[in-house]
Design an enzyme around this catalytic site. Structure first.
Site, PDB file in Angstrom:
ATOM      1  N   SER A  86       9.949 -16.619  31.408  1.00  0.00           N
ATOM      2  CA  SER A  86       9.245 -17.348  30.167  1.00  0.00           C
ATOM      3  C   SER A  86       9.324 -18.736  30.368  1.00  0.00           C
ATOM      4  CB  SER A  86      10.009 -16.835  28.924  1.00  0.00           C
ATOM      5  OG  SER A  86       9.365 -16.967  28.071  1.00  0.00           O
ATOM      6  N   GLU A 100       2.243 -13.399  33.813  1.00  0.00           N
ATOM      7  CA  GLU A 100       2.391 -12.718  32.778  1.00  0.00           C
ATOM      8  C   GLU A 100       2.565 -13.432  31.458  1.00  0.00           C
ATOM      9  OE1 GLU A 100       5.534 -12.549  31.084  1.00  0.00           O
ATOM     10  OE2 GLU A 100       6.302 -14.167  32.259  1.00  0.00           O
ATOM     11  N   HIS A 125       7.943 -10.277  29.978  1.00  0.00           N
ATOM     12  CA  HIS A 125       8.045  -9.930  28.624  1.00  0.00           C
ATOM     13  C   HIS A 125       8.152  -8.485  28.260  1.00  0.00           C
ATOM     14  CE1 HIS A 125       7.218 -14.446  28.195  1.00  0.00           C
ATOM     15  NE2 HIS A 125       8.083 -14.265  27.343  1.00  0.00           N
TER      16      HIS A 125
END
Length: 320
Positions: free
Chosen positions: A125, A216, A289
């Protein structure tokens, strides 16, 4: 001994590798982005201890300053301390969130330390920003992933302690899986969170010529397809994707059933990547995620086979 990559401010040399961890080695939890809650931190400590490691935490791991884990200065200080400590053999981000991007202009001490004593950073992230800088400036591989579930935790332990290659397989149930196209391709795996990669354009994004690009993201509340489309278009228009050999797509939670005037996320990804970039694409991997994601090394050689639905990635660890 000073590694050859330490000469100069940047490096175009081959990637470093880190010594594989052994039972009893120390790992340090730090919070370069947002602050975890105490229960989450305790759970991560328990998971790492269960993997056979000794665990300590950065001095400011639970600090709070707005939505971040303390001021930029204290979050940076914890990173520097972790990389300078010879007893620490891996650095684990307690969580992502926001704020790691604020540290990137003053990481000389971290870069110098990691060139002398390679040790991996584990996280994803917002932690993608740190992975990108450590690769660009020190050719230091990292581990894109976390410890949020038993499958992911076991795989992270394997990446830290063995020198076995990683083989990830497409989940044909994933709503993006049908985007897979093209023939086999090989390159160094780099990327991670789409927002981090896109917002590093013009601000220190590594050269992606020869890369297998991992992307992603998750859909923020209130945002639609334009959130992904703008970022992919920025990467295309900037020329940052020139020379990319293949794209691998992880999870995109929040977009599974989302549609806007007849288009869904699959249409955007097909338009921008399959048609717009024109390189092999492997989609539907359990990366990023979502519940219990799989980890993967960044900065090592990756072989993509969209037909077989596999991504094979060389290890970053070296077993003595």
């Amino acid at each position: 001994m000073l590694h050859p990559a330490a000469v100069g401010g940047e490096t175009d040399g081959p990637g470093l590798r880190f010594p594989a961890l052994r039972p009893g080695d120390r790992v340090r939890l730090v919070s370069p982005a947002s602050s975890p809650d105490e229960a989450g931190l305790r759970a991560t400590i328990a998971t790492l201890t269960g993997c056979g490691f000794r665990v300590d935490t950065g001095r400011h791991a639970l600090d709070r300053w707005g939505y971040m884990a303390g001021t930029d200065e204290v979050r940076r200080a914890d990173l520097v301390a972790a990389y300078r400590d010879p007893d620490v053999r891996a650095v684990v981000a307690s969580r992502g969130g926001a704020g790691a991007y604020r540290l990137l202009d003053d990481l000389d001490d971290v870069v110098t330390a990691v060139r002398h004593d390679p040790k991996p950073l584990v996280g994803f992230s917002d932690i993608t920003y740190l992975h990108l800088v450590l690769w660009r400036r020190a050719r230091m591989p990292g581990i894109h992933g976390g410890l949020g579930g038993p499958r992911g935790a076991a795989a992270v332990r394997a990446l830290l302690t063995t020198d076995e290659p990683v083989v990830l397989r497409r989940d044909d149930r994933a709503f993006t899986a049908g985007l897979s196209t093209g023939g086999p391709a090989t390159g160094f795996l780099m990327g991670g969170n789409l927002m981090a990669v896109a917002t590093m354009v013009g601000a220190g994004l590594p050269d992606l010529d020869g890369a297998v690009l991992l992307l992603e993201t998750e859909r923020p509340p209130g945002l639609g397809l334009g959130f992904v489309d703008r970022q992919l278009t920025q990467l295309l228009r900037s020329g940052a994707l020139d020379g990319v050999r293949a794209v691998v797509l992880g999870r995109f939670p929040g977009y599974e059933a989302y549609a806007d005037r007849g288009w869904g996320l699959v249409d955007v990804l097909a338009d921008r990547l399959v048609d717009g970039l024109g390189v092999p694409v492997l989609a539907g991997l359990d990366l990023g995620h979502g519940p219990d994601p799989l980890p993967v090394p960044l900065g090592t050689t990756a072989h993509v086979d969209p037909g077989a639905g596999t991504l094979t990635v060389a290890p970053a660890a070296v077993v003595a």
